[in-house]
Design a protein around this motif. Structure first.
Motif, PDB file in Angstrom:
ATOM      1  N   TYR A 100       0.873  -1.293   0.137  1.00 54.86           N
ATOM      2  CA  TYR A 100      -0.274  -0.046   0.017  1.00 54.86           C
ATOM      3  C   TYR A 100       0.939   1.217  -0.077  1.00 54.86           C
ATOM      4  CZ  TYR A 100      -3.650  -3.351   1.306  1.00 54.86           C
ATOM      5  OH  TYR A 100      -4.503  -4.473   1.251  1.00 54.86           O
ATOM      6  N   THR A 101       0.411   2.486  -0.510  1.00 53.92           N
ATOM      7  CA  THR A 101       1.151   3.517  -0.562  1.00 53.92           C
ATOM      8  C   THR A 101       0.284   4.686   0.322  1.00 53.92           C
ATOM      9  OG1 THR A 101      -0.437   4.446  -2.240  1.00 53.92           O
ATOM     10  CG2 THR A 101       1.604   3.350  -3.121  1.00 53.92           C
ATOM     11  N   ALA A 102       0.967   5.686   0.506  1.00 59.11           N
ATOM     12  CA  ALA A 102       0.340   6.845   1.277  1.00 59.11           C
ATOM     13  C   ALA A 102      -0.921   7.261   0.620  1.00 59.11           C
ATOM     14  CB  ALA A 102       1.165   8.391   1.394  1.00 59.11           C
ATOM     15  N   GLU A 103      -1.084   7.081  -0.536  1.00 55.64           N
ATOM     16  CA  GLU A 103      -2.337   7.491  -1.527  1.00 55.64           C
ATOM     17  C   GLU A 103      -3.386   6.412  -1.055  1.00 55.64           C
ATOM     18  OE1 GLU A 103      -5.352   9.368  -3.422  1.00 55.64           O
ATOM     19  OE2 GLU A 103      -3.180  10.086  -2.792  1.00 55.64           O
ATOM     20  N   ASP A 104      -2.977   5.480  -1.006  1.00 53.67           N
ATOM     21  CA  ASP A 104      -3.887   4.138  -0.555  1.00 53.67           C
ATOM     22  C   ASP A 104      -4.590   4.527   0.837  1.00 53.67           C
ATOM     23  OD1 ASP A 104      -3.855   2.838  -2.758  1.00 53.67           O
ATOM     24  OD2 ASP A 104      -2.055   1.382  -2.235  1.00 53.67           O
ATOM     25  N   ARG A 130      -4.700   7.357   2.396  1.00 56.76           N
ATOM     26  CA  ARG A 130      -5.500   8.679   2.279  1.00 56.76           C
ATOM     27  C   ARG A 130      -7.049   7.846   1.800  1.00 56.76           C
ATOM     28  NH1 ARG A 130      -1.212  11.196   0.768  1.00 56.76           N
ATOM     29  NH2 ARG A 130      -1.370  10.828  -1.602  1.00 56.76           N
ATOM     30  N   HIS A 131      -6.911   7.188   0.777  1.00 56.55           N
ATOM     31  CA  HIS A 131      -8.323   6.441   0.472  1.00 56.55           C
ATOM     32  C   HIS A 131      -8.837   5.870   1.291  1.00 56.55           C
ATOM     33  CE1 HIS A 131     -10.654   4.790  -3.137  1.00 56.55           C
ATOM     34  NE2 HIS A 131     -10.636   3.804  -2.150  1.00 56.55           N
ATOM     35  N   GLU A 144     -12.906   6.731 -10.142  1.00 52.25           N
ATOM     36  CA  GLU A 144     -11.857   5.889 -11.001  1.00 52.25           C
ATOM     37  C   GLU A 144     -12.217   5.935 -12.539  1.00 52.25           C
ATOM     38  OE1 GLU A 144     -11.688   1.975  -9.284  1.00 52.25           O
ATOM     39  OE2 GLU A 144     -10.428   2.790  -7.562  1.00 52.25           O
ATOM     40  N   ALA A 186      -7.911  11.582 -14.449  1.00 52.70           N
ATOM     41  CA  ALA A 186      -7.257  12.183 -13.494  1.00 52.70           C
ATOM     42  C   ALA A 186      -7.536  13.932 -13.662  1.00 52.70           C
ATOM     43  CB  ALA A 186      -5.843  11.779 -13.376  1.00 52.70           C
ATOM     44  N   ARG A 241     -11.372  14.969 -12.527  1.00 53.85           N
ATOM     45  CA  ARG A 241     -11.664  14.653 -11.322  1.00 53.85           C
ATOM     46  C   ARG A 241     -12.338  15.582 -10.366  1.00 53.85           C
ATOM     47  NH1 ARG A 241      -8.157   9.256 -10.061  1.00 53.85           N
ATOM     48  NH2 ARG A 241      -8.843   8.110 -11.773  1.00 53.85           N
TER      49      ARG A 241
END
Length: 146
Positions: free
Chosen positions: A38-42, A44-45, A70, A74, A77
Motif C-alpha cells: 500500500y502507498t500513502a495515497e491508498d 488517504r483513500h 476511477e 485524472a 476528477r
C-alpha cells in the motif's frame, strides 16, 4: 507498506482492509512475493472510505463513488462544477455524491418513520397488557389475594 502498517495508519484493522478490498473499494498492489503493498495515497483513500461509512453511507454507496471517481480521467476528477452534468450527460463527480447522499437520507427518513410507527404501535398495544401482567406478577398482590 504492508497491510498491518497501512491498516494502522488508516485507523482500521487488517481484516477490515481486506474486507474493503474484497468489496471493491480498493485494489492493492502485490509485491513479487505476493504480499499486499500500500502507498500513502491508498491510506488517504482508506481514511476517506472509513469516514464515509462512519457518516452513514453503505459499502454499496461508497463503491459507486469509488467507481465514478476511477472512471473519470485524472485531470477531470475535480470537474465539472457542482451540480453540472458532464459533457456526456452523466452526473458529474460533484453531483453523484449529492445524489447518493440524498438517496441514503431518504432511505433513513423512511426507516425512521417506519420505526417510529412500530414503536408507537407497540407502546399503544402492549402498554395495557404489560401493566396487567405486572400486576399479576406482583408478589404483594398475590399474597394478599391468597
Amino acid at each position: 507498506m504492508r497491510i498491518g502498517d497501512a491498516a494502522a495508519a488508516a485507523g482500521l484493522t487488517p481484516r477490515a482492509l481486506r474486507y474493503y478490498e474484497q468489496r471493491g473499494l480498493l485494489t492493492a498492489r502485490r509485491t513479487s512475493s505476493g504480499h499486499r503493498d500500500y502507498t500513502a495515497e491508498d491510506v488517504r483513500h482508506l481514511r476517506a472510505v472509513r469516514e464515509l461509512l462512519t457518516a452513514g453511507l453503505t459499502i454499496e454507496d461508497v463503491r459507486a463513488l469509488v467507481a465514478a471517481i476511477e472512471a473519470l480521467p485524472a485531470n477531470r476528477r475535480d470537474r465539472p462544477a457542482p451540480g453540472e452534468p458532464r459533457a456526456d450527460g452523466e452526473p458529474g463527480l460533484c453531483t453523484l455524491p449529492n445524489m447518493i447522499v440524498r438517496r441514503r437520507l431518504a432511505y433513513l427518513d423512511e426507516r425512521i418513520e417506519r420505526l417510529t410507527e412500530l414503536r408507537d404501535g407497540l407502546a399503544q398495544r402492549v402498554g395495557g397488557p404489560l401493566r396487567d401482567l405486572g400486576r399479576d406478577l406482583d408478589p404483594t398482590r398475590t399474597q394478599a389475594a391468597g
